[in-house]
Scaffold this active site. Structure first.
Site, PDB file in Angstrom:
ATOM      1  N   TYR A 116     -28.920  32.137 -55.073  1.00 35.79           N
ATOM      2  CA  TYR A 116     -28.242  31.848 -53.808  1.00 35.79           C
ATOM      3  C   TYR A 116     -26.770  32.229 -53.931  1.00 35.79           C
ATOM      4  CZ  TYR A 116     -27.619  29.461 -49.360  1.00 35.79           C
ATOM      5  OH  TYR A 116     -27.383  29.174 -48.035  1.00 35.79           O
TER       6      TYR A 116
ATOM      7  N   HIS B  34     -34.370  27.494 -42.768  1.00 37.15           N
ATOM      8  CA  HIS B  34     -33.153  27.423 -43.580  1.00 37.15           C
ATOM      9  C   HIS B  34     -32.465  26.099 -43.310  1.00 37.15           C
ATOM     10  CE1 HIS B  34     -29.829  28.986 -45.956  1.00 37.15           C
ATOM     11  NE2 HIS B  34     -30.480  30.143 -46.096  1.00 37.15           N
TER      12      HIS B  34
ATOM     13  N   LYS C 287     -26.728  32.134 -41.725  1.00 36.37           N
ATOM     14  CA  LYS C 287     -27.055  33.364 -42.452  1.00 36.37           C
ATOM     15  C   LYS C 287     -28.089  34.210 -41.720  1.00 36.37           C
ATOM     16  CE  LYS C 287     -25.781  31.695 -47.070  1.00 36.37           C
ATOM     17  NZ  LYS C 287     -24.924  30.592 -46.644  1.00 36.37           N
TER      18      LYS C 287
ATOM     19  N   SER D  20     -25.188  26.896 -43.291  1.00 34.39           N
ATOM     20  CA  SER D  20     -25.897  28.073 -43.804  1.00 34.39           C
ATOM     21  C   SER D  20     -27.055  28.536 -42.930  1.00 34.39           C
ATOM     22  CB  SER D  20     -26.393  27.807 -45.230  1.00 34.39           C
ATOM     23  OG  SER D  20     -25.310  27.797 -46.125  1.00 34.39           O
TER      24      SER D  20
ATOM     25  N   ASN E 209     -23.421  32.657 -51.304  1.00 30.90           N
ATOM     26  CA  ASN E 209     -22.831  32.649 -49.972  1.00 30.90           C
ATOM     27  C   ASN E 209     -22.039  33.910 -49.672  1.00 30.90           C
ATOM     28  OD1 ASN E 209     -23.239  29.774 -48.724  1.00 30.90           O
ATOM     29  ND2 ASN E 209     -22.752  29.390 -50.860  1.00 30.90           N
TER      30      ASN E 209
END
Length: 514
Positions: A150, A285, A62, A59, A152
């Protein structure tokens, strides 16, 4: 900077966070002041880790998806119609593209809804499955911009839209506009999670049980598909430092202040979390998949960055925190009082409809079970208040309140202090996802099924009257839904008519009794 303490902490990481291998670095004023790799990229082949070994950073991708977005579309609102087009069944206005980038879209996460549709652990999941699941969306679980959750698929959608609009694969755009300018020579988008280009393997297990290669069959793109080495990540931190004074630099634009629609400052935006580490403002992150864990952060005022990469399941965010504390010579946290037993209880959170559990922990912290597989650890700062990050529990005359700054949410928890009847057996249908929930006699087990297959039976545990929790410790994505909350509904005669199903990633999915 305290070099001796930092070097000692860096060398201790393999012992503090045991596993097959890892890599870590600390960068100050654009220069590497500590760098260390250890262990094995492949245990069987005895392939050692080096600074050039690729990791699946998950992640962390992102922020690179959002950087690519801004490089091609400085005003992301031009993509709003494209967002709506991906969800033709949506019964309300589609969220703007920027709300996707800030995790304020109100969309339910597709790794959670995949399990509602019957996905099994380690099942293949590719472009066709993702497009179909996203296209099923009829409702949002909150109004766009009003809260944080959150999700994805926000970033998968953005990456797919950018690639479609430009006619260029997302990986090519990332390399051309981000990786090459930043000097990230070996970084690239590796969507298929089964293998890594250089043969690096991620592992599940522990020192006691032994380690085994993790099996993953999902396809990740803009949400979590990046592979990068320690040297690539160092180059990214150095690029951030070099461009720190340019207001038009990509990282400056990624880390601008973000708000909710009510004007409250948000702690997440453009694929970056805003946080405090050792009391200093930071952006960063983490990332995770079975066999892979990573975390990076940047403290702009100190011009200090740290990155930790594991090919196992230890916690890199904690390791980054220890490296930052050592680099700053930050004092150790003071001793905490042992939490009072009166914090123990089960509740319903009225905004999301999710079950909440509060328990005193063995490590002088309070455990809050609400937002996923793992408990949130809170420190008791007074007999009637406990905090951790932006989450606060407080006891008042009218009950226990939970304040969640990250989620832009504050609510009085509803006590679940009565037993739940066991007459909940039956089959229930979700029109939105065309999915079925089967509950066995006596409410002992339940399972989802749908277009992705027939899910495993999971044990049901009572919370309160007509509220049950359904633990789901594993899923397609390694970060599973955690506990699903099942809230059953009855008619005037007391007969079960349906229920709402939800988890932190996907709330208030309605099922009717068949």
């Amino acid at each position: 900077m305290t070099r001796n303490r930092l070097e000692a902490k860096l060398e201790a990481l393999p012992t503090l966070y045991p596993g097959p291998g890892g890599a870590a670095a600390v960068i100050h004023n654009g220069k590497v002041i500590a760098r260390h790799t250890w262990g094995w990229a492949d245990i069987e082949q005895r392939l050692p880790f080096t600074p050039a070994t690729l990791f699946r950073v998950c992640s962390i991708s992102k922020q690179f998806t959002c950087a690519t977005l801004l490089s091609q579309f400085p005003d992301p609102s031009v993509l709003d119609p494209d967002v709506a087009a991906m969800m033709p069944k949506l019964e309300q206005p589609a969220p703007p593209a920027t709300r996707l980038a800030h995790n304020q879209s109100g969309l339910r996460d597709y790794w959670a809804t995949a399990m509602v549709c019957g996905a099994t652990v380690e099942r293949p999941f590719g472009d066709a499955e993702a497009a179909h699941l996203i296209g099923l969306t009829r409702t949002l679980h909150f109004a766009p911009g009003s809260a944080y959750s959150y999700c994805n698929q926000n970033f998968r959608m953005l990456g797919d839209i950018v690639a479609e609009r430009t006619g260029t694969p997302l990986g090519t755009l990332m390399r051309r506009h981000i990786f090459l300018p930043a000097g990230m020579e070996t970084a690239g988008l590796v969507p298929h999670t089964e293998t890594m280009p250089d043969g690096t393997i991620g592992y599940e297990g522990t020192m006691e049980s032994g380690y085994r290669p993790a099996v993953n069959r999902v396809l990740w793109t803009g949400d979590a598909g990046l592979a990068a080495s320690l040297d690539d990540m160092i180059a990214w931190e150095q690029y951030i430092d070099v461009t720190r004074d340019d207001p038009q630099s990509l990282y400056r634009r990624l880390s601008v202040p973000v708000t909710f629609t009510d004007g409250t400052e948000a702690s997440y935006g453009f694929g970056l979390a805003r946080m405090k580490i050792c009391g200093r403002p930071a952006t960063g992150h983490g990332g995770g998949l079975r066999g892979w864990r990573s975390f990076r952060c940047n403290l702009p005022d100190e011009r200090l960055s740290a990155v930790v990469l594991f090919n196992h399941m230890s916690e890199p965010r904690a390791a980054v925190g220890e490296l930052i504390a050592a680099a700053l010579d930050h004092p150790a946290d003071p001793a905490r009082p042992h939490p009072d037993a009166h914090w123990r209880g089960s509740y319903e959170e009225p905004i999301t409809g999710l079950a909440v559990r509060i328990e005193p922990g063995p490590d002088e912290r309070i455990r809050l079970y609400y937002s996923g597989r793992h408990a949130e650890n809170l420190d008791q700062i007074s007999p009637d208040e406990a905090t951790g990050g932006t989450t606060r529990l407080r006891r008042t005359e009218d009950g226990v309140w939970m304040d969640r700054g990250t989620d832009n949410q504050s609510s009085r928890l509803i006590p679940c202090d009565s037993e739940s009847p066991r007459d909940i057996a039956g089959r229930f249908h979700s029109p939105e996802y065309n999915a079925t929930l089967t509950v066995t006699e006596g409410g002992l087990y339940a399972a989802f099924s749908g277009f992705l297959g027939q899910g495993m039976m999971q044990a049901l545990l009572p919370v309160g009257r007509d509220i049950w929790r359904m633990p789901m410790p594993r899923a397609l994505d390694d970060a599973p839904p955690g506990d699903w909350t099942l809230s059953f509904e009855r008619d005037g005669d007391g007969n079960i008519t349906g229920l709402q199903v939800g988890c932190w990633l996907a709330r208030r999915i309605r099922f009717a009794k068949m």
